[in-house]
Design an enzyme around this catalytic site. Structure first.
Site, PDB file in Angstrom:
ATOM      1  N   GLY A  52       0.783  -1.237   0.000  1.00  0.00           N
ATOM      2  CA  GLY A  52       0.000   0.000   0.000  1.00  0.00           C
ATOM      3  C   GLY A  52       0.811   1.282   0.000  1.00  0.00           C
ATOM      4  NE  ARG A  56     -12.002 -12.353 -12.242  1.00  0.00           N
ATOM      5  CZ  ARG A  56     -11.225 -12.761 -13.234  1.00  0.00           C
ATOM      6  NH1 ARG A  56     -11.425 -12.336 -14.455  1.00  0.00           N
ATOM      7  NH2 ARG A  56     -10.248 -13.596 -13.013  1.00  0.00           N
ATOM      8  CG  ASN A  83      -3.843  -0.126 -12.239  1.00  0.00           C
ATOM      9  OD1 ASN A  83      -3.669  -0.357 -11.034  1.00  0.00           O
ATOM     10  ND2 ASN A  83      -3.200  -0.804 -13.180  1.00  0.00           N
ATOM     11  CG  HIS A  99       1.312  -1.417 -15.342  1.00  0.00           C
ATOM     12  ND1 HIS A  99       1.032  -2.684 -14.864  1.00  0.00           N
ATOM     13  CD2 HIS A  99       2.235  -1.578 -16.315  1.00  0.00           C
ATOM     14  CE1 HIS A  99       1.752  -3.573 -15.528  1.00  0.00           C
ATOM     15  NE2 HIS A  99       2.489  -2.926 -16.417  1.00  0.00           N
ATOM     16  CB  SER A 103       1.696   4.071 -17.150  1.00  0.00           C
ATOM     17  OG  SER A 103       2.829   3.802 -17.949  1.00  0.00           O
ATOM     18  CB  VAL A 138      -4.881  -6.696 -17.855  1.00  0.00           C
ATOM     19  CG1 VAL A 138      -3.885  -6.312 -16.779  1.00  0.00           C
ATOM     20  CG2 VAL A 138      -5.928  -7.613 -17.271  1.00  0.00           C
ATOM     21  CG  ASP A 139      -1.712  -3.613 -16.844  1.00  0.00           C
ATOM     22  OD1 ASP A 139      -2.303  -3.067 -15.901  1.00  0.00           O
ATOM     23  OD2 ASP A 139      -1.006  -4.630 -16.703  1.00  0.00           O
ATOM     24  CD  GLU A 163       4.982   2.230  -8.995  1.00  0.00           C
ATOM     25  OE1 GLU A 163       3.989   1.978  -8.311  1.00  0.00           O
ATOM     26  OE2 GLU A 163       5.768   1.346  -9.383  1.00  0.00           O
TER      27      GLU A 163
HETATM   28  C1  GRF Z   1       3.277  -0.944  -7.496  1.00  0.00           C
HETATM   29  O1  GRF Z   1       4.514  -1.154  -8.119  1.00  0.00           O
HETATM   30  C2  GRF Z   1       2.209  -0.658  -8.512  1.00  0.00           C
HETATM   31  O2  GRF Z   1       2.672   0.009  -9.629  1.00  0.00           O
HETATM   32  C3  GRF Z   1       1.745  -2.044  -8.892  1.00  0.00           C
HETATM   33  O3  GRF Z   1       1.812  -2.786  -7.710  1.00  0.00           O
HETATM   34  C4  GRF Z   1       2.760  -2.210  -6.829  1.00  0.00           C
HETATM   35  C5  GRF Z   1       2.025  -1.902  -5.568  1.00  0.00           C
HETATM   36  O4  GRF Z   1       2.850  -1.371  -4.573  1.00  0.00           O
HETATM   37  N1  GRF Z   1       0.439  -1.992  -9.492  1.00  0.00           N
HETATM   38  P1  GRF Z   1       2.215  -0.686  -3.308  1.00  0.00           P
HETATM   39  O5  GRF Z   1       1.263  -1.708  -2.689  1.00  0.00           O
HETATM   40  O6  GRF Z   1       1.486   0.539  -3.750  1.00  0.00           O
HETATM   41  O7  GRF Z   1       3.354  -0.386  -2.398  1.00  0.00           O
END
Ligand code: GRF
Length: 217
Positions: A15, A68, A110, A112, A139, A147-148, A177
């Site tokens: 997180g 799901r 999201n 990624h 991104s 996905v993505d 990020e």
């Molecule tokens: C991150 O690298 C994110 O880009 C990917 O999963 C990872 C999650 O990390 N989708 P965190 O739980 O936010 O630390």
């Protein structure tokens, strides 16, 4: 007075991106407020941080649902119950069904860890090193059923350095990020992102989309 859009953040683990969003939301001029951190795993480390920050948390385990669609429906109900109008996936490790993705079209984003459209899916850092790319990155994009693949709102690039391992590259990218996710959410919450012809058009001066993120100390 800043109008704050209500946001649900979905996590499955550490997180750290959720934490970056929480820190950004602490700024008085930030246009979003996290009303729910939802995890599909009770042991997600990020839940403790959210609880300590006084944010509502919920756990909905995918294991408690036969399929799901019913798992997604339970999450959707919880997100609505907390009044969220935007959803951020932040290391949420379950694939979502088309129904919930379309219900949140252009309101669910999201992060990624690659420069999309390269390296969709898992193990992005290993694959980037294997491919010998000289730049890697991350991104933020709108979520689409494939996905993505959704329209890209923001990206950041970092150099791939000699001797990099998947872990060292991941750490360098993760720093970015934590900059671009709060920036992208700000743009979305302020209504400065629209989708045109399958691409995200960002209405922001160049300075706003630089890596000097005003939402972080
Ligand atoms: C991150 O690298 C994110 O880009 C990917 O999963 C990872 C999650 O990390 N989708 P965190 O739980 O936010 O630390």
């Amino acid at each position: 007075m800043t109008v704050r859009r209500k946001v649900a953040v979905l996590i499955s683990g550490r997180g750290s991106n959720m934490q970056a969003l929480v820190r950004a939301c602490a700024r008085p001029d930030y246009p979003a407020k996290i009303v729910l951190v939802l995890s599909n795993r009770a042991d997600a480390a990020g839940l403790d941080f959210a609880r300590e920050a006084g944010i509502a948390t919920e756990v909905i385990s995918h294991k408690d649902f036969p399929d799901r669609a019913s798992f997604d429906a339970a999450m959707d109900a919880e997100i609505h119950r907390h009044g969220a109008g935007l959803v951020c996936l932040a290391g949420f490790m379950r694939l979502l069904d088309t129904v919930i993705i379309e219900a949140w079209r252009d309101r669910m984003i999201n992060i990624h860890p690659s420069l999309l459209p390269s390296f969709r899916g898992l193990d992005t850092h290993e694959r980037a090193l294997e491919a010998g790319v000289k730049l890697a990155g991350c991104s933020v994009h709108f979520v689409r059923p494939d996905v993505d693949t959704g329209p890209i709102i923001a990206q950041a690039a970092v150099p791939v350095l000699p001797g990099d391992t998947p872990d060292s590259l991941a750490a360098r990218i993760l720093e970015q990020e934590h900059l671009i996710y709060p920036m992208a959410l700000r743009l979305l919450a302020e209504g400065r992102v629209r989708v045109e012809g399958g691409r995200a058009v960002v209405d922001a001066p160049t300075a706003t989309v630089s890596l000097r993120n005003p939402d972080l100390p």
